[in-house]
Design an enzyme around this catalytic site. Structure first.
Site, PDB file in Angstrom:
ATOM      1  N   VAL A  21       0.869  -1.189   0.000  1.00  0.00           N
ATOM      2  CA  VAL A  21       0.000   0.000   0.000  1.00  0.00           C
ATOM      3  C   VAL A  21       0.900   1.232   0.000  1.00  0.00           C
ATOM      4  O   VAL A  21       1.777   1.334   0.857  1.00  0.00           O
ATOM      5  CB  VAL A  21      -0.864   0.046   1.292  1.00  0.00           C
ATOM      6  CG1 VAL A  21      -1.757   1.278   1.290  1.00  0.00           C
ATOM      7  CG2 VAL A  21      -1.712  -1.216   1.448  1.00  0.00           C
ATOM      8  N   HIS A  22       0.736   2.111  -0.963  1.00  0.00           N
ATOM      9  CA  HIS A  22       1.482   3.369  -0.876  1.00  0.00           C
ATOM     10  C   HIS A  22       0.796   4.536  -1.571  1.00  0.00           C
ATOM     11  O   HIS A  22       1.262   5.667  -1.492  1.00  0.00           O
ATOM     12  CB  HIS A  22       2.902   3.220  -1.433  1.00  0.00           C
ATOM     13  CG  HIS A  22       2.951   3.221  -2.935  1.00  0.00           C
ATOM     14  ND1 HIS A  22       2.821   2.085  -3.664  1.00  0.00           N
ATOM     15  CD2 HIS A  22       3.068   4.238  -3.812  1.00  0.00           C
ATOM     16  CE1 HIS A  22       2.862   2.401  -4.944  1.00  0.00           C
ATOM     17  NE2 HIS A  22       3.009   3.699  -5.076  1.00  0.00           N
ATOM     18  N   ARG A  23      -0.360   4.262  -2.230  1.00  0.00           N
ATOM     19  CA  ARG A  23      -1.025   5.359  -2.962  1.00  0.00           C
ATOM     20  C   ARG A  23      -1.437   6.449  -1.995  1.00  0.00           C
ATOM     21  O   ARG A  23      -1.924   6.160  -0.896  1.00  0.00           O
ATOM     22  CB  ARG A  23      -2.285   4.788  -3.575  1.00  0.00           C
ATOM     23  CG  ARG A  23      -2.576   4.633  -4.891  1.00  0.00           C
ATOM     24  CD  ARG A  23      -2.264   4.937  -6.207  1.00  0.00           C
ATOM     25  NE  ARG A  23      -1.052   5.430  -6.710  1.00  0.00           N
ATOM     26  CZ  ARG A  23      -0.127   4.695  -7.339  1.00  0.00           C
ATOM     27  NH1 ARG A  23      -0.287   3.405  -7.498  1.00  0.00           N
ATOM     28  NH2 ARG A  23       0.948   5.271  -7.798  1.00  0.00           N
TER      29      ARG A  23
END
Ligand code: UD1
Length: 388
Positions: free
Chosen positions: A230-232
């Protein structure tokens, strides 16, 4: 951090070469990269350019990603030469990052006077490089052109749209991407359907993932597990989205999760008290960012990939592993049409249902990797640039 050289580069001193009895002008290309995905997209380009007698390629690193795990690890995994320059832009707001890259790049582009400025992907580094080059009158070639999520709240969507419209040559990885460019009125003569350089990389180096013992080191050799990233921005800027993702992971107790955590995500998880909660849970292993071979090995042996990354959706598809995408839109609609990928956003019920459904089926048939080319995209890109 990638070592920097601070001196101003010398003007091109190798403008011609004798090939087969005739004198050929050497094309001077500047490839601008700055982030993990851009480095990976560029590996096949750097290798293909090094084999060309008609091209001299200089790599400029913006320094947007600067940690060992986010940048230098890939230079050593793929034995890449050090970039000629590192602009050391580092962290900052989007506006500052883009402005700093443009200002720092200007002098280098003036000195190099490249025939083409090559820009892969859709990051702030990509937009900044494209804008600077175009303002200075240098031709821009965009690698991975035409990808669209049609979600303008994503910084990457803004970046790639602008970049496509200012580029003189657009290398589209898929038929869908090429069609998207036509729909936006970009002349067909500017677009080349090249295939995806990330697929080149995956095909060429896939066997090397076997040199990684990451699955064993994580104690996952005999486990069913889900690979999560997850990094958005939209998924980490608020506590709610990150907490919903964490709750879905903690709810599905019947399977292990392994999650390499992006530095940005880790900072937000710590701030929101989520990192401690996850690290004390029995069904998840948290690690730092991983190298390419470790990542591909983990994806290939996983029962499911759960991600908000663009690149990982494709890599899961090529590895034959189903994917649950923690977004409401995707650029890679082919993966959805094939039934390989499911969009859930970060809605708790949808995430949990999609994870359980994916774990219970055996979908690894009929996924057409050829939608992303034949593994020769970089060669085609370099051959095109040699001629233009
Ligand atoms: C960027 C790209 C995204 C890409 C992603 C891959 C933009 C708008 N986004 O997002 O398209 O998918 O990279 O990772 O360009 N940081 C570190 N160490 C690093 C790099 C970043 O600690 O090596 C921290 C920085 O402090 C920074 C934060 O992470 O504040 C965000 O980094 P940034 O490069 O702005 O965006 P990404 O989230 O990495």
């Amino acid at each position: 951090m990638v070592d920097a050289e601070t001196e101003v580069p010398r003007k091109t001193d190798l403008p011609t070469r004798k090939i087969g009895g005739s004198v050929v002008r050497i094309k001077n290309l500047a490839l601008v990269i700055g982030t993990r995905p851009q480095i990976l997209k560029s590996v096949p380009i750097i290798h293909a350019a090094s084999r060309s007698k008609r091209i001299r390629l200089s790599v400029i690193h913006t320094g947007q990603h600067y940690d060992y795990e986010m940048s230098r690890v890939f230079f050593s995994e793929f034995n890449l030469p050090k970039p000629s320059f590192n602009l050391r832009v580092g962290p900052g707001t989007h506006v500052k990052q883009i402005a700093d890259i443009m200002c720092r790049l200007e002098r280098h582009l003036h000195e190099m006077r490249p025939d083409w400025v090559l820009v892969p992907g859709d990051t702030n580094s990509a937009l900044a490089a494209g804008l600077a080059a175009s303002k200075l009158g240098f031709a821009v070639a965009h690698i991975e052109a035409g990808a669209r999520s049609y979600d303008m709240s994503m910084p990457e969507e803004v970046n790639r749209r602008l970049l496509d419209h200012l580029s003189g040559l657009l290398f589209a990885p898929t038929a869908t991407c090429a069609k998207n460019l036509v729909l936006e009125g970009i002349p067909r003569s500017r677009t080349i359907r090249s295939g995806d350089t990330m697929f080149d990389l995956f095909q060429k180096y896939r066997h090397k993932m076997l040199s990684s013992d990451i699955v064993e080191r994580q104690g996952l050799a005999n486990s069913r597990y889900v690979f999560v990233t997850v990094h958005r921005q939209s998924n980490i800027e608020t506590r709610k989205a990150l907490a919903d993702i964490a709750r879905a992971i903690l709810d599905v107790k019947e399977v292990m999760f392994v999650m390499p955590v992006h530095p940005h995500t880790r900072a937000r998880m710590e701030e929101f008290g989520i990192y401690r909660k996850l690290s004390s849970a029995n069904n998840i292993k948290l690690t730092g960012p991983l190298g390419y071979f470790e990542t591909i090995r983990l994806i290939t042996s996983a029962r499911l990939v759960m991600t908000d990354s663009g690149g990982l959706q494709k890599e899961a598809f090529w590895a034959g592993t189903p994917c649950v995408t923690l977004r409401d839109t995707t650029e890679w609609t082919e993966t959805i049409e094939c039934g390989a990928n499911t969009l859930t956003g970060v809605d708790g019920n949808r995430m949990v249902a999609a994870i359980r459904r994916s774990l219970s089926c055996q979908p690894r048939i009929g996924w057409k990797s050829s939608l992303f080319g034949n593994g020769q995209a970089a060669r085609k890109i370099i051959a095109t640039l040699e001629k233009r």
